[in-house]
Design a protein around this motif. Structure first.
Motif, PDB file in Angstrom:
ATOM      1  N   CYS A 130      32.657 -23.434  18.951  1.00 43.36           N
ATOM      2  CA  CYS A 130      32.874 -24.875  19.118  1.00 43.36           C
ATOM      3  C   CYS A 130      33.576 -25.202  20.429  1.00 43.36           C
ATOM      4  O   CYS A 130      34.234 -26.245  20.553  1.00 43.36           O
ATOM      5  N   ASP A 131      33.444 -24.321  21.437  1.00 40.30           N
ATOM      6  CA  ASP A 131      33.888 -24.639  22.789  1.00 40.30           C
ATOM      7  C   ASP A 131      32.887 -25.589  23.431  1.00 40.30           C
ATOM      8  O   ASP A 131      31.672 -25.394  23.307  1.00 40.30           O
ATOM      9  N   VAL A 132      33.377 -26.611  24.125  1.00 41.35           N
ATOM     10  CA  VAL A 132      32.510 -27.513  24.885  1.00 41.35           C
ATOM     11  C   VAL A 132      32.388 -26.945  26.294  1.00 41.35           C
ATOM     12  O   VAL A 132      33.323 -27.016  27.088  1.00 41.35           O
ATOM     13  N   LEU A 133      31.226 -26.364  26.604  1.00 41.57           N
ATOM     14  CA  LEU A 133      31.041 -25.654  27.865  1.00 41.57           C
ATOM     15  C   LEU A 133      30.543 -26.545  28.988  1.00 41.57           C
ATOM     16  O   LEU A 133      30.769 -26.252  30.160  1.00 41.57           O
ATOM     17  N   ALA A 134      29.855 -27.622  28.654  1.00 41.02           N
ATOM     18  CA  ALA A 134      29.320 -28.525  29.678  1.00 41.02           C
ATOM     19  C   ALA A 134      28.985 -29.857  29.036  1.00 41.02           C
ATOM     20  O   ALA A 134      28.708 -29.929  27.833  1.00 41.02           O
ATOM     21  N   THR A 135      29.021 -30.916  29.831  1.00 41.79           N
ATOM     22  CA  THR A 135      28.670 -32.251  29.351  1.00 41.79           C
ATOM     23  C   THR A 135      27.919 -32.994  30.441  1.00 41.79           C
ATOM     24  O   THR A 135      27.911 -32.591  31.608  1.00 41.79           O
ATOM     25  N   ASN A 136      27.288 -34.107  30.061  1.00 40.93           N
ATOM     26  CA  ASN A 136      26.889 -35.074  31.073  1.00 40.93           C
ATOM     27  C   ASN A 136      28.034 -36.064  31.247  1.00 40.93           C
ATOM     28  O   ASN A 136      29.080 -35.968  30.585  1.00 40.93           O
ATOM     29  N   ALA A 137      27.872 -37.020  32.161  1.00 46.35           N
ATOM     30  CA  ALA A 137      28.973 -37.943  32.453  1.00 46.35           C
ATOM     31  C   ALA A 137      29.374 -38.752  31.224  1.00 46.35           C
ATOM     32  O   ALA A 137      30.564 -38.961  30.960  1.00 46.35           O
ATOM     33  N   LEU A 138      28.387 -39.201  30.449  1.00 45.60           N
ATOM     34  CA  LEU A 138      28.690 -40.019  29.280  1.00 45.60           C
ATOM     35  C   LEU A 138      29.309 -39.172  28.168  1.00 45.60           C
ATOM     36  O   LEU A 138      30.183 -39.640  27.433  1.00 45.60           O
ATOM     37  N   GLY A 139      28.881 -37.919  28.053  1.00 45.68           N
ATOM     38  CA  GLY A 139      29.490 -37.028  27.073  1.00 45.68           C
ATOM     39  C   GLY A 139      30.940 -36.741  27.406  1.00 45.68           C
ATOM     40  O   GLY A 139      31.801 -36.699  26.519  1.00 45.68           O
ATOM     41  N   ARG A 140      31.225 -36.561  28.685  1.00 41.76           N
ATOM     42  CA  ARG A 140      32.614 -36.338  29.119  1.00 41.76           C
ATOM     43  C   ARG A 140      33.469 -37.557  28.827  1.00 41.76           C
ATOM     44  O   ARG A 140      34.620 -37.440  28.386  1.00 41.76           O
ATOM     45  N   ALA A 141      32.898 -38.735  29.029  1.00 46.53           N
ATOM     46  CA  ALA A 141      33.633 -39.965  28.750  1.00 46.53           C
ATOM     47  C   ALA A 141      33.893 -40.118  27.249  1.00 46.53           C
ATOM     48  O   ALA A 141      34.985 -40.508  26.834  1.00 46.53           O
ATOM     49  N   LEU A 142      32.894 -39.797  26.422  1.00 46.23           N
ATOM     50  CA  LEU A 142      33.069 -39.918  24.974  1.00 46.23           C
ATOM     51  C   LEU A 142      34.146 -38.957  24.475  1.00 46.23           C
ATOM     52  O   LEU A 142      34.978 -39.322  23.641  1.00 46.23           O
ATOM     53  N   LEU A 143      34.149 -37.732  24.992  1.00 44.05           N
ATOM     54  CA  LEU A 143      35.087 -36.701  24.535  1.00 44.05           C
ATOM     55  C   LEU A 143      36.337 -36.628  25.401  1.00 44.05           C
ATOM     56  O   LEU A 143      37.044 -35.613  25.381  1.00 44.05           O
ATOM     57  N   ALA A 144      36.637 -37.704  26.103  1.00 50.36           N
ATOM     58  CA  ALA A 144      37.784 -37.697  27.015  1.00 50.36           C
ATOM     59  C   ALA A 144      39.090 -37.269  26.340  1.00 50.36           C
ATOM     60  O   ALA A 144      39.846 -36.486  26.918  1.00 50.36           O
ATOM     61  N   PRO A 145      39.417 -37.730  25.120  1.00 54.79           N
ATOM     62  CA  PRO A 145      40.661 -37.270  24.492  1.00 54.79           C
ATOM     63  C   PRO A 145      40.686 -35.763  24.251  1.00 54.79           C
ATOM     64  O   PRO A 145      41.741 -35.136  24.338  1.00 54.79           O
ATOM     65  N   MET A 146      39.533 -35.174  23.956  1.00 53.43           N
ATOM     66  CA  MET A 146      39.474 -33.730  23.738  1.00 53.43           C
ATOM     67  C   MET A 146      39.717 -32.984  25.045  1.00 53.43           C
ATOM     68  O   MET A 146      40.424 -31.968  25.087  1.00 53.43           O
ATOM     69  N   PHE A 147      39.131 -33.488  26.137  1.00 45.76           N
ATOM     70  CA  PHE A 147      39.378 -32.889  27.450  1.00 45.76           C
ATOM     71  C   PHE A 147      40.844 -33.060  27.842  1.00 45.76           C
ATOM     72  O   PHE A 147      41.453 -32.158  28.411  1.00 45.76           O
ATOM     73  N   ASP A 148      41.385 -34.209  27.530  1.00 45.65           N
ATOM     74  CA  ASP A 148      42.790 -34.478  27.838  1.00 45.65           C
ATOM     75  C   ASP A 148      43.684 -33.470  27.123  1.00 45.65           C
ATOM     76  O   ASP A 148      44.620 -32.908  27.701  1.00 45.65           O
ATOM     77  N   ALA A 149      43.389 -33.225  25.837  1.00 49.09           N
ATOM     78  CA  ALA A 149      44.192 -32.297  25.047  1.00 49.09           C
ATOM     79  C   ALA A 149      44.073 -30.868  25.551  1.00 49.09           C
ATOM     80  O   ALA A 149      45.007 -30.071  25.412  1.00 49.09           O
ATOM     81  N   ALA A 150      42.927 -30.511  26.158  1.00 51.22           N
ATOM     82  CA  ALA A 150      42.711 -29.147  26.628  1.00 51.22           C
ATOM     83  C   ALA A 150      43.508 -28.829  27.893  1.00 51.22           C
ATOM     84  O   ALA A 150      43.674 -27.668  28.242  1.00 51.22           O
ATOM     85  N   ARG A 151      43.974 -29.855  28.590  1.00 49.35           N
ATOM     86  CA  ARG A 151      44.810 -29.673  29.785  1.00 49.35           C
ATOM     87  C   ARG A 151      44.158 -28.747  30.812  1.00 49.35           C
ATOM     88  O   ARG A 151      44.799 -27.859  31.373  1.00 49.35           O
ATOM     89  N   GLY A 152      42.870 -28.941  31.048  1.00 43.20           N
ATOM     90  CA  GLY A 152      42.178 -28.163  32.060  1.00 43.20           C
ATOM     91  C   GLY A 152      41.503 -26.917  31.541  1.00 43.20           C
ATOM     92  O   GLY A 152      40.688 -26.320  32.241  1.00 43.20           O
ATOM     93  N   ALA A 153      41.826 -26.474  30.321  1.00 44.70           N
ATOM     94  CA  ALA A 153      41.135 -25.337  29.709  1.00 44.70           C
ATOM     95  C   ALA A 153      39.821 -25.818  29.102  1.00 44.70           C
ATOM     96  O   ALA A 153      39.512 -27.011  29.109  1.00 44.70           O
ATOM     97  N   ILE A 154      39.036 -24.889  28.583  1.00 46.84           N
ATOM     98  CA  ILE A 154      37.784 -25.274  27.931  1.00 46.84           C
ATOM     99  C   ILE A 154      38.103 -26.027  26.642  1.00 46.84           C
ATOM    100  O   ILE A 154      38.803 -25.496  25.772  1.00 46.84           O
TER     101      ILE A 154
END
Length: 311
Positions: A130-154
């Motif tokens: 369940c690692d998010v390895l890649a997104t498109n721009a809209l996917g990154r925007a939708l999952l922004a809180p998850m990316f925020d929580a990862a603090r630069g990690a996957i």
């Protein structure tokens, strides 16, 4: 992960879910535990009690397809549970001399180009952990809180769901999201019980989260094919989305794409989110948790920027 324990606990948990009435049997005597007795499962599957007891102790090695099919019918397994039972039976056989090739930690350029071409739908690629390895721009925007929580990690769906308090606000139905995440990991564990990265992840989640441990003990399994999911996005608000998944068989990865019913409030909000995603630097957005404030439209208030504060 111990394959014998997985088999034993899975069969026991499925047996406990079926009442004699559901199985078309007459109930007799006092039952100390819910569900069917071993003798009843053996009767329904057409095998001896001794043989079924051996299976439930975790020894599926040598079980024929006919026996597995009869067992699945007796326990009223759904399609996903049947697949899991077959995966466990394969894992119970002689251990392969070589481990499966580990899933890649990044996607091929052609896969990223495919994602980038999907401009109207949030999409991402994940592995079995369940690692998010890649997104498109809209996917990154939708999952922004998850990316925020990862603090630069996957980013990882399971770590976000069970470790980050913001997940309770982000997922419209947190219990359902948590159930599905654990069920996906259980299915992956059946497919590849010798994956050290998966074993380490399960150990981390079990050690740190009571919610995860309770769900893991249920032994529910899930394949990520299609469904519905609600999120409460910090920029555009609540979204009710459907999702479809596509296996990238060559890589052992899965591409997941979200969508909204046309002419709905969620469809409008997804378009607003796409406008916000367009303000982000795409190369940065695909790999870091940095977010920019959404655009201001005439006659509407500016949505608040996404916080990147640590938890």
């Amino acid at each position: 992960m111990d394959t014998r324990s997985q088999i034993s606990e899975f069969l026991t948990s499925r047996r406990a879910k079926i009442s004699p009435q559901q199985a078309g049997l007459s109930s007799y005597g006092t039952r100390r535990v819910p569900g069917l007795r071993r003798t009843e499962v053996a009767q329904l599957a057409g095998v001896s009690v001794e043989y079924y007891s051996r299976l439930e102790r975790g020894d599926l090695s040598g079980a024929s397809d006919h026996v597995l099919g009869a067992l699945a019918s007796a326990l009223q397994l759904n399609d996903e549970e049947r697949i899991h039972l077959e995966d466990l039976a394969r894992a119970a056989g002689p251990r392969p001399r070589r481990r499966r090739r580990p899933a890649p930690s990044q996607v091929r350029p052609s896969v990223q180009r495919l994602l980038d071409s999907m401009t109207g739908a949030p999409a991402f690629v994940k592995n079995g952990l369940c690692d998010v390895l890649a997104t498109n721009a809209l996917g990154r925007a939708l999952l922004a809180p998850m990316f925020d929580a990862a603090r630069g990690a996957i980013p990882n769906h399971a770590r976000f769901t069970f470790f980050d308090p913001r997940s309770h606000e982000f997922w419209g139905n947190w219990d359902s999201a948590a159930d599905v995440t654990v069920a996906l990991l259980h299915a992956q564990a059946g497919r590849d019980p010798y994956d050290k990265d998966l074993t380490d992840l399960i150990g981390e989640l079990s050690t740190r989260s009571d919610d995860f441990r309770v769900r893991w003990a249920r032994h529910d399994v899930r394949q990520h094919h299609l469904g519905r999911k609600s999120v409460r996005h910090p920029v555009v608000g609540e979204l009710h989305l459907t999702y479809e998944s596509l296996d990238l068989a060559t890589d052992g990865l899965t591409l997941v794409a979200y969508g909204a019913q046309p002419a709905t409030d969620s469809d409008d909000k997804l378009r607003l989110l796409a406008g916000w995603a367009g303000t982000l630097d795409h190369a940065t957005a695909s790999h870091t948790p940095t977010a920019a404030p959404p655009p201001t439209t005439a006659g509407s208030a500016t949505a608040p920027p996404l916080s990147t504060s640590a938890v």
